[in-house]
Design an enzyme around this catalytic site. Structure first.
Site, PDB file in Angstrom:
ATOM      1  N   ARG A 128       7.239   9.358  18.374  1.00 47.88           N
ATOM      2  CA  ARG A 128       6.045   8.627  18.832  1.00 47.88           C
ATOM      3  C   ARG A 128       4.786   9.494  18.487  1.00 47.88           C
ATOM      4  NH1 ARG A 128      10.326   8.576  22.092  1.00 47.88           N
ATOM      5  NH2 ARG A 128      11.282   6.509  21.800  1.00 47.88           N
ATOM      6  N   LYS A 150      -7.275   5.908  10.807  1.00 45.49           N
ATOM      7  CA  LYS A 150      -6.511   5.167  10.123  1.00 45.49           C
ATOM      8  C   LYS A 150      -5.667   5.718   9.461  1.00 45.49           C
ATOM      9  CE  LYS A 150      -9.282   0.754  10.282  1.00 45.49           C
ATOM     10  NZ  LYS A 150      -9.987  -0.167   9.280  1.00 45.49           N
ATOM     11  N   GLU A 196     -19.068   5.504  -1.501  1.00 42.00           N
ATOM     12  CA  GLU A 196     -18.891   5.411  -0.292  1.00 42.00           C
ATOM     13  C   GLU A 196     -20.061   5.859   0.430  1.00 42.00           C
ATOM     14  OE1 GLU A 196     -16.561   3.239   0.884  1.00 42.00           O
ATOM     15  OE2 GLU A 196     -14.929   3.742  -0.155  1.00 42.00           O
ATOM     16  N   LYS A 242     -20.420   7.392  10.009  1.00 43.90           N
ATOM     17  CA  LYS A 242     -19.086   6.521   9.988  1.00 43.90           C
ATOM     18  C   LYS A 242     -18.574   6.839  11.442  1.00 43.90           C
ATOM     19  CE  LYS A 242     -14.542   5.292   8.692  1.00 43.90           C
ATOM     20  NZ  LYS A 242     -13.537   5.534   7.557  1.00 43.90           N
ATOM     21  N   GLU A 252     -11.174  -1.180  15.955  1.00 41.64           N
ATOM     22  CA  GLU A 252     -11.674  -2.429  15.267  1.00 41.64           C
ATOM     23  C   GLU A 252     -11.395  -3.690  15.925  1.00 41.64           C
ATOM     24  OE1 GLU A 252     -10.408  -2.083  11.079  1.00 41.64           O
ATOM     25  OE2 GLU A 252     -11.861  -3.366  10.606  1.00 41.64           O
ATOM     26  N   ARG A 258     -16.738  -2.253  13.422  1.00 43.92           N
ATOM     27  CA  ARG A 258     -16.130  -1.604  12.450  1.00 43.92           C
ATOM     28  C   ARG A 258     -16.173  -2.229  11.123  1.00 43.92           C
ATOM     29  NH1 ARG A 258     -11.554   2.943  13.335  1.00 43.92           N
ATOM     30  NH2 ARG A 258     -11.148   3.621  11.351  1.00 43.92           N
ATOM     31  N   ASN A 262     -16.822  -2.426   5.840  1.00 42.29           N
ATOM     32  CA  ASN A 262     -16.347  -3.341   4.668  1.00 42.29           C
ATOM     33  C   ASN A 262     -17.234  -3.605   3.776  1.00 42.29           C
ATOM     34  OD1 ASN A 262     -13.744  -3.852   3.791  1.00 42.29           O
ATOM     35  ND2 ASN A 262     -14.238  -6.094   4.206  1.00 42.29           N
ATOM     36  N   HIS A 265     -16.434  -4.052   0.135  1.00 45.72           N
ATOM     37  CA  HIS A 265     -15.093  -3.950  -0.121  1.00 45.72           C
ATOM     38  C   HIS A 265     -14.392  -5.384  -0.289  1.00 45.72           C
ATOM     39  CE1 HIS A 265     -15.696   0.093   0.996  1.00 45.72           C
ATOM     40  NE2 HIS A 265     -14.370   0.430   0.760  1.00 45.72           N
ATOM     41  N   HIS A 269     -12.117  -5.132  -3.611  1.00 43.60           N
ATOM     42  CA  HIS A 269     -10.596  -5.208  -3.550  1.00 43.60           C
ATOM     43  C   HIS A 269     -10.288  -6.145  -4.252  1.00 43.60           C
ATOM     44  CE1 HIS A 269     -10.462  -3.385   0.713  1.00 43.60           C
ATOM     45  NE2 HIS A 269     -10.214  -2.406  -0.131  1.00 43.60           N
ATOM     46  N   HIS A 289     -10.793   2.978  -7.071  1.00 37.27           N
ATOM     47  CA  HIS A 289     -11.470   2.219  -5.822  1.00 37.27           C
ATOM     48  C   HIS A 289     -13.019   2.495  -5.558  1.00 37.27           C
ATOM     49  CE1 HIS A 289     -11.802   0.878  -1.683  1.00 37.27           C
ATOM     50  NE2 HIS A 289     -12.377   2.091  -1.269  1.00 37.27           N
TER      51      HIS A 289
HETATM   52  N1  LIG Z   1      -7.660   6.040   6.313  1.00 34.08           N
HETATM   53  C1  LIG Z   1      -8.996   5.826   6.092  1.00 34.08           C
HETATM   54  O1  LIG Z   1      -9.794   5.486   6.659  1.00 34.08           O
HETATM   55  C2  LIG Z   1      -9.244   5.238   4.390  1.00 34.08           C
HETATM   56  C3  LIG Z   1     -10.648   5.466   4.214  1.00 34.08           C
HETATM   57  C4  LIG Z   1     -10.787   5.176   2.711  1.00 34.08           C
HETATM   58  C5  LIG Z   1      -9.785   5.307   1.733  1.00 34.08           C
HETATM   59  N2  LIG Z   1      -8.614   5.552   2.182  1.00 34.08           N
HETATM   60  C6  LIG Z   1      -7.479   5.697   1.406  1.00 34.08           C
HETATM   61  O2  LIG Z   1      -7.585   6.645   0.477  1.00 34.08           O
HETATM   62  C7  LIG Z   1      -7.080   6.511  -0.663  1.00 34.08           C
HETATM   63  C8  LIG Z   1      -7.946   6.799  -1.703  1.00 34.08           C
HETATM   64  O3  LIG Z   1      -8.057   8.472  -1.706  1.00 34.08           O
HETATM   65  P1  LIG Z   1      -9.011   9.365  -2.631  1.00 34.08           P
HETATM   66  O4  LIG Z   1     -10.117   8.547  -3.382  1.00 34.08           O
HETATM   67  O5  LIG Z   1      -9.232  10.521  -1.780  1.00 34.08           O
HETATM   68  O6  LIG Z   1      -7.968   9.345  -3.736  1.00 34.08           O
HETATM   69  P2  LIG Z   1      -6.568  10.246  -3.836  1.00 34.08           P
HETATM   70  O7  LIG Z   1      -5.999  10.475  -2.880  1.00 34.08           O
HETATM   71  O8  LIG Z   1      -5.900   9.065  -4.678  1.00 34.08           O
HETATM   72  O9  LIG Z   1      -6.947  11.269  -4.991  1.00 34.08           O
HETATM   73  C9  LIG Z   1      -7.687  11.250  -6.046  1.00 34.08           C
HETATM   74  C10 LIG Z   1      -6.947  12.267  -7.230  1.00 34.08           C
HETATM   75  O10 LIG Z   1      -7.569  13.440  -6.739  1.00 34.08           O
HETATM   76  C11 LIG Z   1      -6.359  14.459  -6.648  1.00 34.08           C
HETATM   77  N3  LIG Z   1      -7.102  15.561  -5.788  1.00 34.08           N
HETATM   78  C12 LIG Z   1      -7.308  15.675  -4.564  1.00 34.08           C
HETATM   79  N4  LIG Z   1      -7.946  16.489  -4.112  1.00 34.08           N
HETATM   80  C13 LIG Z   1      -8.275  17.388  -5.156  1.00 34.08           C
HETATM   81  C14 LIG Z   1      -9.058  18.550  -5.280  1.00 34.08           C
HETATM   82  N5  LIG Z   1      -9.426  19.271  -4.592  1.00 34.08           N
HETATM   83  N6  LIG Z   1      -9.215  18.893  -6.687  1.00 34.08           N
HETATM   84  C15 LIG Z   1      -8.534  18.259  -7.888  1.00 34.08           C
HETATM   85  N7  LIG Z   1      -7.902  17.106  -7.551  1.00 34.08           N
HETATM   86  C16 LIG Z   1      -7.696  16.588  -6.389  1.00 34.08           C
HETATM   87  C17 LIG Z   1      -5.290  13.827  -6.148  1.00 34.08           C
HETATM   88  O11 LIG Z   1      -4.135  14.573  -6.512  1.00 34.08           O
HETATM   89  C18 LIG Z   1      -5.322  12.457  -6.977  1.00 34.08           C
HETATM   90  O12 LIG Z   1      -4.936  12.621  -8.231  1.00 34.08           O
HETATM   91  C19 LIG Z   1      -6.616   5.206  -0.941  1.00 34.08           C
HETATM   92  O13 LIG Z   1      -5.304   4.976  -0.626  1.00 34.08           O
HETATM   93  C20 LIG Z   1      -7.405   4.606   0.354  1.00 34.08           C
HETATM   94  O14 LIG Z   1      -6.505   3.539   0.877  1.00 34.08           O
HETATM   95  C21 LIG Z   1      -8.385   5.563   3.641  1.00 34.08           C
HETATM   96 ZN   LIG Z   2     -13.469   2.185   0.359  1.00 28.66          ZN
END
Ligand SMILES: NC(=O)c1ccc[n+]([C@@H]2O[C@H](COP(=O)([O-])OP(=O)(O)OC[C@H]3O[C@@H](n4cnc5c(N)ncnc54)[C@H](O)[C@@H]3O)[C@@H](O)[C@H]2O)c1
Ligand SMILES: [Zn+2]
Length: 385
Positions: A128, A150, A196, A242, A252, A258, A262, A265, A269, A289
């Site tokens: 939990r 999130k 972003e 943020k 949200e 919040r 978006n 997005h 998306h 993305h």
């Molecule tokens: N929780 C939230 O509020 C929130 C907000 C925005 C995005 N997200 C989520 O985040 C994800 C996208 O995240 P992202 O853009 O970080 O991409 P990602 O997690 O896909 O990472 C991108 C690539 O970079 C590599 N990588 C990570 N750190 C590295 C480093 N220091 N050096 C070299 N390579 C590295 C990873 O292995 C991967 O291949 C999506 O799933 C999205 O839904 C969540």
């Molecule tokens: Zn985004």
């Protein structure tokens, strides 16, 4: 920790610190910011490490934890959207259970947004909820995913994914954004994080930082050269904006608060969902993305112009271009994109809800944007060849 370190306190129901700077992993698990973790001596700590992160920073974290007397277990996770899944979450949860983690123990998520969302989700539901530390390693995860608690996994749907369909709000106890880890990030992934940042710059006026977009553009040469001071400032400013939005609407629930995050997005998306390809100059393959968001920001600005709300299209396009992000792509027919946008989970009762720039640094959420204005927005990013 270096003198360049900035510590930002996020005043949510359970406040916690986001520590930003080069080299903050060293010493990051001790001191005032780490207080919500309690003592780590004799605690079990599971580190969920992104397979794409070089071993050196992972080892710094492991050594720090061990030097504090924690008993450390590591598990690697691969940063692929189709592996941000319940199966992968189960694998992490099983490792936690096999290692007999208790409620007072800790999870550390070390990776980009995918691994952060996955590991955070495991921390949210294991017994939990146990405390967790987020160590974001991409620019995008530092400026965006590390703020707001999130956590989520995707649900497969035939060949597609229902993104972030299963998840929980679970705030970390500490965030360590070590700027040094960004040195190994590819240029393409780095620029995705900037999308972003541009988004935050377009809405930051409502959150006491009207100059964010100007500052970002002015600082771009140092940012793109990955100057540690510029990156620390960039992450700190974006986390502040943020954080202010999240604080005003932690779960949200307040209509349109919040939701501002978006911006770009709903368009983005739809482009991702339709498998729109990135221009060759950007690297080809499906849009990342951040690239889809960058295009979405331009489309949102153009829709706002069509709708008579504001006119900042060229400003947004210029900012996107100077970040090295795409400003145009080959698109399917506009009505297909419109249909995909209507399926976005943010739309309610089939009515498209769009976040649109309403003036410098300001946005509004509208559900009365005519199709023609949306199609006009899409037209603004269509490749002319
Ligand atoms: N929780 C939230 O509020 C929130 C907000 C925005 C995005 N997200 C989520 O985040 C994800 C996208 O995240 P992202 O853009 O970080 O991409 P990602 O997690 O896909 O990472 C991108 C690539 O970079 C590599 N990588 C990570 N750190 C590295 C480093 N220091 N050096 C070299 N390579 C590295 C990873 O292995 C991967 O291949 C999506 O799933 C999205 O839904 C969540
Ligand atoms: Zn985004």
């Amino acid at each position: 920790m270096s003198t360049q370190t900035q510590t930002l306190r996020l005043l949510l129901r359970q406040p916690y610190d986001i520590v930003v700077g080069p080299g903050v992993y060293a010493g990051g698990f001790r001191g005032a910011s780490a207080a919500p973790l309690g003592t780590l001596r004799d605690r079990r700590v599971i580190v969920v490490a992104d397979a794409g992160v070089p071993v050196a920073p992972v080892n710094v974290v492991l050594d720090e934890l061990r030097s504090l007397g924690a008993s450390v277990i590591t598990i690697e996770a691969s940063a692929e959207e189709h592996r941000k899944s319940l199966q992968e979450a189960e694998r992490v949860l099983r490792a936690m259970s096999d290692a007999r983690l208790e409620r007072g123990d800790v999870l550390v998520a070390l990776g980009g947004g995918i691994v952060g969302d996955l590991a955070g989700f495991a921390a949210a539901i294991y017994r939990r909820g146990i405390r967790w530390v987020q160590c974001p390693t991409t620019l995008l995860s530092m400026v965006d995913a590390s703020v707001g608690g999130k956590t989520a996994v995707n649900l497969p749907d035939g060949g597609e994914l229902r993104k972030n369909e299963i998840g929980a709000f679970h705030q970390p106890s500490l965030v360590l954004a070590d700027i040094s880890v960004l040195s190994s990030l590819s240029d393409r992934q780095f620029r995705c994080g900037l999308a972003e940042c541009v988004k935050h710059g377009l809405l930051s006026g409502g959150w006491s930082m009207p100059d964010l977009l100007d500052w970002t553009e002015r600082s771009l040469p140092a940012i793109l050269a990955r100057d540690p001071a510029a990156l620390t400032s960039l992450v700190a400013r974006n986390v502040t904006v943020k954080g202010a939005v999240v604080r005003a609407d932690e779960r949200e629930t307040a209509n349109g608060v919040r939701e501002q995050l978006n911006l770009g997005h709903t368009f983005g998306h739809a482009l991702e969902g339709l498998g729109v390809m990135a221009p060759q100059g950007i690297g080809g393959g499906p849009l990342h993305h951040g690239e889809a968001v960058a295009l979405g920001l331009i489309a949102a600005a153009a829709s706002a112009r069509e709708f008579g709300l504001s006119d900042c299209v060229e400003r947004v396009r210029g900012a996107v271009a100077s970040c090295g992000l795409p400003t145009h792509v080959n698109l399917p027919a506009g009505d297909r994109i419109l249909a995909a946008m209507r399926h976005d989970k943010k739309s309610r009762d089939g009515r498209l809800r769009l976040v649109l720039p309403s003036g410098p640094g300001r946005v509004v959420v509208r559900n009365d944007v005519p199709d023609e204005a949306v199609l006009g927005g899409i037209e603004a990013i269509a490749q002319r060849s």
